[in-house]
Design a protein around this motif. Sequence first.
Motif, mmCIF file in Angstrom:
data_model
loop_
_atom_site.group_PDB
_atom_site.id
_atom_site.type_symbol
_atom_site.label_atom_id
_atom_site.label_comp_id
_atom_site.label_asym_id
_atom_site.label_seq_id
_atom_site.Cartn_x
_atom_site.Cartn_y
_atom_site.Cartn_z
ATOM 1 N N LEU A 183 12.718 156.943 14.775
ATOM 2 C CA LEU A 183 11.888 156.780 15.969
ATOM 3 C C LEU A 183 10.411 156.857 15.619
ATOM 4 N N ARG A 184 10.058 157.781 14.741
ATOM 5 C CA ARG A 184 8.664 157.907 14.313
ATOM 6 C C ARG A 184 8.204 156.623 13.611
ATOM 7 N N MET A 185 9.033 156.102 12.727
ATOM 8 C CA MET A 185 8.659 154.914 11.961
ATOM 9 C C MET A 185 8.470 153.697 12.852
ATOM 10 N N ILE A 186 9.328 153.554 13.884
ATOM 11 C CA ILE A 186 9.275 152.364 14.729
ATOM 12 C C ILE A 186 8.233 152.483 15.829
ATOM 13 N N PHE A 187 8.308 153.577 16.585
ATOM 14 C CA PHE A 187 7.531 153.654 17.824
ATOM 15 C C PHE A 187 6.170 154.328 17.689
ATOM 16 N N SER A 188 6.018 155.248 16.753
ATOM 17 C CA SER A 188 4.741 155.947 16.647
ATOM 18 C C SER A 188 3.573 155.013 16.334
ATOM 19 N N PRO A 189 3.705 154.083 15.366
ATOM 20 C CA PRO A 189 2.579 153.161 15.121
ATOM 21 C C PRO A 189 2.254 152.313 16.347
ATOM 22 N N GLY A 214 2.636 145.455 11.348
ATOM 23 C CA GLY A 214 1.190 145.306 11.358
ATOM 24 C C GLY A 214 0.471 146.599 11.711
ATOM 25 N N SER A 215 0.984 147.321 12.702
ATOM 26 C CA SER A 215 0.357 148.579 13.111
ATOM 27 C C SER A 215 0.458 149.625 12.011
ATOM 28 N N SER A 216 1.609 149.688 11.342
ATOM 29 C CA SER A 216 1.790 150.660 10.260
ATOM 30 C C SER A 216 0.821 150.396 9.120
ATOM 31 N N ARG A 246 -2.711 152.674 7.922
ATOM 32 C CA ARG A 246 -2.863 153.225 6.574
ATOM 33 C C ARG A 246 -4.317 153.189 6.126
ATOM 34 N N PHE A 247 -5.074 152.262 6.674
ATOM 35 C CA PHE A 247 -6.468 152.090 6.253
ATOM 36 C C PHE A 247 -7.474 152.486 7.330
ATOM 37 N N PHE A 248 -7.032 152.487 8.596
ATOM 38 C CA PHE A 248 -7.938 152.802 9.699
ATOM 39 C C PHE A 248 -7.276 153.852 10.587
ATOM 40 N N GLY A 249 -8.059 154.687 11.202
ATOM 41 C CA GLY A 249 -7.519 155.768 12.017
ATOM 42 C C GLY A 249 -6.993 155.320 13.362
#
Length: 343
Positions: free
Chosen positions: A250-256, A308-310, A314-317
Amino acid sequence: MTSQLTDTAPPTRRRSRILALDVVRGFALCGILLVNLPPLFNLNSVDAHGDPLAFYRFYEDFVQNRFFPIFSFLFGIGFGLMWLSASERSPRPRLALLRRFAFLGVLGVVHQLLQPGEALLPYAIVGIVVLLPSTWIPARFLTPVTTVLGAVLLIAAIASGGGLAVIPGLFLLGFATGCSGFVKRTLDHPGRLALVGSLALAVTLIGFAVTDYETRQIDQWINAGLGMTMALTYVVVIVLLLRTPAEAVLRMIFSPLGRTALSNYVGATVIMIGVRFVVPDLSRFDSHGGYLVGLIICLGIIIVQVVGSSLWLRFFGQGPLEKLWRIVTWGRRSGAGTSHHRE
């Protein structure tokens, strides 16, 4: 505008994000993408005989008015969490938050050109008319007043059939939840959360058992009420799953998605309009009025946005629109660290 954006001092402290809010926001964003599919592609609701399409019935019973309340409630929570530290972020916090809603309104006007009936412009208007004035309520009365007023407005909105009318009530209930610390207390007591979810599920099942599809469409207050109980059930299930091994997925899919919700919300509209330009008629691809291929398109958009969001995070907050939104709200000197009260 430049002088207004550079007169703010950096915040004196930073708060860690609340994972559950990001995950639930990302989950709701996926549902809203499904909600926007039929109007953006002009999909029919009935077949050649005038009967409701099976996929359309599914949308009406499990998607429409089920995810919009979640997003609205989370917006109110975000505002409440933000208000707790607003005075630390700006010497004139209400002016900063007014800029925040103004930016949302301008973005909403532009977005309306692409997707008539979108939510950003109503959010901005209700934020200015309802949320900002509520910050003048004395602190000791803030939570009870906004809770009672929010509940009354929400009940009235449900009685009138729901839709955009639920925004003020959900905003105020979310504001009360966010500024009272109720979010953390709820997350610390999963048993109570499970009880609330069970009650919401029971009401939902009873509602479906005693009504049929036609009744729910004619009496929209029933559909609106079931939308609230189903939305609450969805939220409870997601939050409880975060306490299981499913949390990693869930974290990997929805958090980003949740952390870049504004960018993804607008971006999904742009992508869907691009697809519509290339393939204007989805109904010729399947025997379900185009809904099946539409679901596949939505799944593809979600995958693209998750990846794309993930990579972006990684580079921007923050997402690109979230970054611009923060600068307009707090100024360039505001802290760039992650914060659970940023939307």
